[in-house]
Scaffold this motif. Sequence first.
Motif, mmCIF file in Angstrom:
data_model
loop_
_atom_site.group_PDB
_atom_site.id
_atom_site.type_symbol
_atom_site.label_atom_id
_atom_site.label_comp_id
_atom_site.label_asym_id
_atom_site.label_seq_id
_atom_site.Cartn_x
_atom_site.Cartn_y
_atom_site.Cartn_z
ATOM 1 N N GLN A 67 0.845 -1.184 0.000
ATOM 2 C CA GLN A 67 0.000 0.000 0.000
ATOM 3 C C GLN A 67 0.886 1.242 0.000
ATOM 4 O O GLN A 67 1.820 1.333 0.798
ATOM 5 C CB GLN A 67 -0.902 0.001 1.236
ATOM 6 N N VAL A 68 0.622 2.170 -0.891
ATOM 7 C CA VAL A 68 1.438 3.374 -1.007
ATOM 8 C C VAL A 68 0.549 4.611 -0.968
ATOM 9 O O VAL A 68 -0.626 4.567 -1.350
ATOM 10 C CB VAL A 68 2.288 3.365 -2.292
ATOM 11 N N ARG A 69 1.119 5.703 -0.519
ATOM 12 C CA ARG A 69 0.435 6.992 -0.449
ATOM 13 C C ARG A 69 1.411 8.092 -0.852
ATOM 14 O O ARG A 69 2.631 7.882 -0.871
ATOM 15 C CB ARG A 69 -0.087 7.262 0.966
ATOM 16 N N VAL A 70 0.872 9.278 -1.148
ATOM 17 C CA VAL A 70 1.684 10.455 -1.440
ATOM 18 C C VAL A 70 1.305 11.559 -0.472
ATOM 19 O O VAL A 70 0.176 11.626 0.027
ATOM 20 C CB VAL A 70 1.481 10.930 -2.889
ATOM 21 N N LEU A 71 2.276 12.435 -0.200
ATOM 22 C CA LEU A 71 1.996 13.554 0.694
ATOM 23 C C LEU A 71 1.220 14.644 -0.017
ATOM 24 O O LEU A 71 0.321 15.278 0.545
ATOM 25 C CB LEU A 71 3.315 14.117 1.248
ATOM 26 N N ASP A 72 1.563 14.870 -1.283
ATOM 27 C CA ASP A 72 0.878 15.865 -2.109
ATOM 28 C C ASP A 72 0.365 15.182 -3.371
ATOM 29 O O ASP A 72 0.870 14.128 -3.778
ATOM 30 C CB ASP A 72 1.818 17.015 -2.481
ATOM 31 N N ALA A 73 -0.626 15.774 -3.967
ATOM 32 C CA ALA A 73 -1.206 15.199 -5.185
ATOM 33 C C ALA A 73 -0.135 15.046 -6.264
ATOM 34 O O ALA A 73 0.609 15.989 -6.553
ATOM 35 C CB ALA A 73 -2.351 16.070 -5.689
ATOM 36 N N GLU A 74 -0.069 13.854 -6.838
ATOM 37 C CA GLU A 74 0.893 13.561 -7.901
ATOM 38 C C GLU A 74 0.151 12.923 -9.061
ATOM 39 O O GLU A 74 0.036 11.703 -9.154
ATOM 40 C CB GLU A 74 1.997 12.623 -7.396
ATOM 41 N N ALA A 109 7.292 8.883 -3.961
ATOM 42 C CA ALA A 109 7.421 10.089 -4.779
ATOM 43 C C ALA A 109 7.795 9.666 -6.183
ATOM 44 O O ALA A 109 8.427 8.617 -6.373
ATOM 45 C CB ALA A 109 8.484 11.021 -4.197
ATOM 46 N N PRO A 110 7.419 10.433 -7.199
ATOM 47 C CA PRO A 110 7.773 10.068 -8.580
ATOM 48 C C PRO A 110 9.283 9.916 -8.725
ATOM 49 O O PRO A 110 10.064 10.668 -8.138
ATOM 50 C CB PRO A 110 7.251 11.251 -9.404
ATOM 51 N N PHE A 111 9.672 8.920 -9.524
ATOM 52 C CA PHE A 111 11.099 8.659 -9.712
ATOM 53 C C PHE A 111 11.312 8.025 -11.075
ATOM 54 O O PHE A 111 10.609 7.082 -11.454
ATOM 55 C CB PHE A 111 11.621 7.714 -8.621
ATOM 56 N N ASP A 112 12.300 8.541 -11.797
ATOM 57 C CA ASP A 112 12.638 7.994 -13.111
ATOM 58 C C ASP A 112 13.988 7.292 -12.985
ATOM 59 O O ASP A 112 15.022 7.941 -12.798
ATOM 60 C CB ASP A 112 12.734 9.112 -14.139
ATOM 61 N N PRO A 113 14.004 5.938 -13.050
ATOM 62 C CA PRO A 113 15.268 5.213 -12.849
ATOM 63 C C PRO A 113 16.229 5.306 -14.028
ATOM 64 O O PRO A 113 17.384 4.903 -13.909
ATOM 65 C CB PRO A 113 14.795 3.767 -12.651
ATOM 66 N N SER A 114 15.785 5.795 -15.175
ATOM 67 C CA SER A 114 16.655 5.862 -16.337
ATOM 68 C C SER A 114 17.722 6.928 -16.128
ATOM 69 O O SER A 114 17.450 7.984 -15.552
ATOM 70 C CB SER A 114 15.855 6.177 -17.599
#
Length: 262
Positions: free
Chosen positions: A222-229, A253-258
Amino acid sequence: MGGFFAAALAFPTALFSFALVVVVGYWLLMLLGGLVPGVLHGGHGTGHDLSAGHAGHVGQVGHVGHGVGGHGVGGSVAHGAPGGGIAHGAHGAHGTHGGDGARGEKGAGHHGGVLDALGLGGVPVTVAVSLLVALAWFVSLAGTVLTTGAPARGGVFAVALVASWAGTRVLVRPLRRLFPEDRPTTRGDFVGRVCVIRTGRVTADFGQAEVTAEDGSTATVQVRVLDAEPSLTVGRTALIFDYDAAGEHFLVAPFDPSPPGP
């Protein structure tokens, strides 16, 4: 040669001789299985049998259940169940079938408790038992050759038991380094890992993601965000940066592994 067999089949050596045959047969089968993969499973391979196992049971918060197919870690699990727990298992198996896993763990703990009480813990049961049987057999064989009469042979039996225990206790000490204990998977192990969003969106009170554990198995958390993403939609990657114990969910939080371009 005849004297050897006579001693091996006389009391008390005969008691350990039959046990030694079982031990040697077991290790020969293990060796054969290692040299010829699939020979012990009718050609279907070990993966076929393992896939039939059940994942660990769902426990209370912070409890880890282990099964053949995977693990169940506390709280409510998977399929959008409230509570934010973890379903942890190889190939995405969910921790909802705990019967077999719980019974297996209970049995393993029972044998481990007996070995620990005897000072023989830290190695697999098969290794400890094999050493016990082998040492008892050698001591009783020597005692049988050197003694005659029932009272003396009874003493040999007692000496063989004590000597095998003492010898095995000495031998397992260096062997423990070869069998490190598995550390149970905890929620903290997922913090800092990259996950893949599996729900249409992730908000402050809704969202699930799939994360890969260190052992290569996957978990639905289960995951949540602090601010709307709005960018966190199904299939997108995110970074798990914290765990909320009160809400039983991870913060992402959003993350781009590339890697960044030149």
